[in-house]
Design a protein around this motif. Structure first.
Motif, PDB file in Angstrom:
ATOM      1  N   LYS A 105      41.812  54.672  10.402  1.00 36.99           N
ATOM      2  CA  LYS A 105      40.555  54.147  10.908  1.00 36.99           C
ATOM      3  C   LYS A 105      40.833  53.551  12.281  1.00 36.99           C
ATOM      4  CE  LYS A 105      38.681  52.699   6.457  1.00 36.99           C
ATOM      5  NZ  LYS A 105      38.360  51.488   5.660  1.00 36.99           N
ATOM      6  N   VAL A 106      39.821  53.556  13.139  1.00 37.63           N
ATOM      7  CA  VAL A 106      39.951  52.967  14.469  1.00 37.63           C
ATOM      8  C   VAL A 106      38.768  52.033  14.693  1.00 37.63           C
ATOM      9  CG1 VAL A 106      40.085  53.404  16.947  1.00 37.63           C
ATOM     10  CG2 VAL A 106      41.141  55.021  15.350  1.00 37.63           C
ATOM     11  N   LEU A 107      39.059  50.823  15.127  1.00 40.67           N
ATOM     12  CA  LEU A 107      38.027  49.873  15.513  1.00 40.67           C
ATOM     13  C   LEU A 107      37.979  49.844  17.036  1.00 40.67           C
ATOM     14  CD1 LEU A 107      35.967  47.597  14.841  1.00 40.67           C
ATOM     15  CD2 LEU A 107      37.887  46.009  15.131  1.00 40.67           C
ATOM     16  N   LEU A 108      36.864  50.326  17.599  1.00 37.80           N
ATOM     17  CA  LEU A 108      36.638  50.208  19.034  1.00 37.80           C
ATOM     18  C   LEU A 108      35.872  48.911  19.235  1.00 37.80           C
ATOM     19  CD1 LEU A 108      35.466  53.842  19.924  1.00 37.80           C
ATOM     20  CD2 LEU A 108      37.794  52.927  19.889  1.00 37.80           C
ATOM     21  N   SER A 109      36.551  47.924  19.765  1.00 45.71           N
ATOM     22  CA  SER A 109      35.941  46.616  19.981  1.00 45.71           C
ATOM     23  C   SER A 109      35.661  46.478  21.479  1.00 45.71           C
ATOM     24  CB  SER A 109      36.865  45.512  19.478  1.00 45.71           C
ATOM     25  OG  SER A 109      36.191  44.283  19.444  1.00 45.71           O
ATOM     26  N   TRP A 110      34.397  46.695  21.834  1.00 50.02           N
ATOM     27  CA  TRP A 110      33.971  46.667  23.234  1.00 50.02           C
ATOM     28  C   TRP A 110      33.681  45.247  23.667  1.00 50.02           C
ATOM     29  CZ3 TRP A 110      33.860  51.026  26.154  1.00 50.02           C
ATOM     30  CH2 TRP A 110      33.951  52.249  25.474  1.00 50.02           C
ATOM     31  N   HIS A 111      34.217  44.868  24.816  1.00 50.06           N
ATOM     32  CA  HIS A 111      33.913  43.568  25.406  1.00 50.06           C
ATOM     33  C   HIS A 111      33.493  43.802  26.846  1.00 50.06           C
ATOM     34  CE1 HIS A 111      37.872  43.246  27.533  1.00 50.06           C
ATOM     35  NE2 HIS A 111      38.246  44.016  26.539  1.00 50.06           N
ATOM     36  N   PRO A 112      32.516  43.036  27.346  1.00 49.77           N
ATOM     37  CA  PRO A 112      31.982  43.311  28.683  1.00 49.77           C
ATOM     38  C   PRO A 112      33.013  43.220  29.808  1.00 49.77           C
ATOM     39  CG  PRO A 112      30.456  41.937  27.465  1.00 49.77           C
ATOM     40  CD  PRO A 112      31.718  42.029  26.643  1.00 49.77           C
ATOM     41  N   LEU A 113      33.712  42.110  29.954  1.00 53.77           N
ATOM     42  CA  LEU A 113      34.638  41.939  31.074  1.00 53.77           C
ATOM     43  C   LEU A 113      35.802  41.033  30.700  1.00 53.77           C
ATOM     44  CD1 LEU A 113      32.052  41.382  33.946  1.00 53.77           C
ATOM     45  CD2 LEU A 113      33.514  43.398  33.640  1.00 53.77           C
ATOM     46  N   ALA A 114      36.986  41.438  31.117  1.00 53.88           N
ATOM     47  CA  ALA A 114      38.169  40.586  30.932  1.00 53.88           C
ATOM     48  C   ALA A 114      38.003  39.300  31.728  1.00 53.88           C
ATOM     49  CB  ALA A 114      39.421  41.330  31.409  1.00 53.88           C
ATOM     50  N   TRP A 115      38.837  38.330  31.414  1.00 53.01           N
ATOM     51  CA  TRP A 115      38.884  37.056  32.121  1.00 53.01           C
ATOM     52  C   TRP A 115      37.643  36.203  31.882  1.00 53.01           C
ATOM     53  CZ3 TRP A 115      43.694  36.088  33.566  1.00 53.01           C
ATOM     54  CH2 TRP A 115      44.523  37.171  33.859  1.00 53.01           C
ATOM     55  N   THR A 116      36.937  36.471  30.795  1.00 53.72           N
ATOM     56  CA  THR A 116      35.801  35.627  30.425  1.00 53.72           C
ATOM     57  C   THR A 116      36.080  35.057  29.041  1.00 53.72           C
ATOM     58  OG1 THR A 116      34.570  37.520  29.532  1.00 53.72           O
ATOM     59  CG2 THR A 116      34.162  36.936  31.837  1.00 53.72           C
ATOM     60  N   LYS A 117      35.507  33.886  28.767  1.00 53.74           N
ATOM     61  CA  LYS A 117      35.867  33.117  27.565  1.00 53.74           C
ATOM     62  C   LYS A 117      35.608  33.861  26.255  1.00 53.74           C
ATOM     63  CE  LYS A 117      35.386  28.560  25.601  1.00 53.74           C
ATOM     64  NZ  LYS A 117      34.948  28.185  24.439  1.00 53.74           N
ATOM     65  N   VAL A 118      34.392  34.352  26.072  1.00 55.00           N
ATOM     66  CA  VAL A 118      34.063  34.998  24.794  1.00 55.00           C
ATOM     67  C   VAL A 118      34.866  36.285  24.625  1.00 55.00           C
ATOM     68  CG1 VAL A 118      32.206  35.955  23.356  1.00 55.00           C
ATOM     69  CG2 VAL A 118      31.780  33.922  24.743  1.00 55.00           C
ATOM     70  N   CYS A 119      35.033  37.032  25.704  1.00 54.27           N
ATOM     71  CA  CYS A 119      35.832  38.260  25.632  1.00 54.27           C
ATOM     72  C   CYS A 119      37.279  37.943  25.256  1.00 54.27           C
ATOM     73  CB  CYS A 119      35.769  39.013  26.954  1.00 54.27           C
ATOM     74  SG  CYS A 119      34.121  39.629  27.345  1.00 54.27           S
ATOM     75  N   ALA A 120      37.805  36.864  25.816  1.00 49.96           N
ATOM     76  CA  ALA A 120      39.172  36.446  25.479  1.00 49.96           C
ATOM     77  C   ALA A 120      39.279  36.110  23.999  1.00 49.96           C
ATOM     78  CB  ALA A 120      39.584  35.250  26.334  1.00 49.96           C
ATOM     79  N   GLU A 121      38.316  35.367  23.481  1.00 51.71           N
ATOM     80  CA  GLU A 121      38.335  35.008  22.051  1.00 51.71           C
ATOM     81  C   GLU A 121      38.198  36.247  21.174  1.00 51.71           C
ATOM     82  OE1 GLU A 121      39.235  32.029  20.856  1.00 51.71           O
ATOM     83  OE2 GLU A 121      39.525  31.546  22.968  1.00 51.71           O
ATOM     84  N   GLN A 122      37.384  37.205  21.599  1.00 49.55           N
ATOM     85  CA  GLN A 122      37.207  38.449  20.841  1.00 49.55           C
ATOM     86  C   GLN A 122      38.525  39.217  20.752  1.00 49.55           C
ATOM     87  OE1 GLN A 122      34.022  40.886  22.395  1.00 49.55           O
ATOM     88  NE2 GLN A 122      34.597  42.646  21.137  1.00 49.55           N
ATOM     89  N   MET A 123      39.236  39.331  21.873  1.00 45.23           N
ATOM     90  CA  MET A 123      40.502  40.072  21.875  1.00 45.23           C
ATOM     91  C   MET A 123      41.598  39.302  21.133  1.00 45.23           C
ATOM     92  SD  MET A 123      39.755  42.959  23.185  1.00 45.23           S
ATOM     93  CE  MET A 123      38.126  42.732  22.460  1.00 45.23           C
ATOM     94  N   LYS A 124      41.604  37.984  21.264  1.00 47.84           N
ATOM     95  CA  LYS A 124      42.600  37.182  20.531  1.00 47.84           C
ATOM     96  C   LYS A 124      42.371  37.284  19.023  1.00 47.84           C
ATOM     97  CE  LYS A 124      42.515  33.082  22.494  1.00 47.84           C
ATOM     98  NZ  LYS A 124      42.664  31.839  23.271  1.00 47.84           N
TER      99      LYS A 124
END
Length: 152
Positions: free
Chosen positions: A32-51
């Motif tokens: 299975k593959v989870l494609l987790s799209w985030h709008p832009l690096a170096w932003t708070k919510v995107c950082a939390e999503q990737m962490k």
């Protein structure tokens, strides 16, 4: 472009990850593959999503799932960001050029802003989409909800 939905086959792609290595979706057939799209690096919510992907990597692995953190950022920027966030296992593919082409193919590109939706797309072992969820840009995806979908 039509937004991808459960039941569709996920379009194949090849993107450079944060380390400059090619990531080809079809190479993950059998997982299975989870494609987790985030709008832009170096932003708070995107950082939390990737962490949250990194923190739950082993749990996803138990369920034969590979998480990928995609955005329109260039891979050198994503590499510096991954180092800053101490992301070592989760690959962060760069949908940089042609700008947002994969996000466009999946119907997840926001033309007005020039970046993708915040979204999760779960793909089965044969390349078929199992689940899609789009989140408001400022909202952090609930990792427990994502894990529940993976465990199904």
């Amino acid at each position: 472009m039509k937004q991808i939905t459960a039941g569709d086959y996920a379009p194949d792609f090849v993107l450079k990850d944060n380390r400059g290595q090619d990531v080809k979706l079809s190479d993950y057939r059998g997982k299975k593959v989870l494609l987790s799209w985030h709008p832009l690096a170096w932003t708070k919510v995107c950082a939390e999503q990737m962490k949250s992907l990194e923190a739950n990597y082993a749990e996803m692995e138990k369920f034969n799932t590979v998480p990928l953190g995609l955005s329109v950022d260039a891979y050198p920027s994503k590499n510096a960001w991954a180092k800053e966030l101490e992301i070592t296992r989760t690959k962060l593919p760069a949908d940089f050029w042609p700008h947002g082409q994969v996000a466009q193919t999946y119907g997840l590109f926001r033309d007005g802003e020039g970046f993708s939706e915040r979204a999760n797309v779960l793909i089965d072992e044969a390349g078929k989409v199992l689940w899609v969820k789009i989140y408001p840009i400022p909202e952090l995806p609930d990792i427990n909800e994502v894990l529940a979908e993976i465990r199904r």
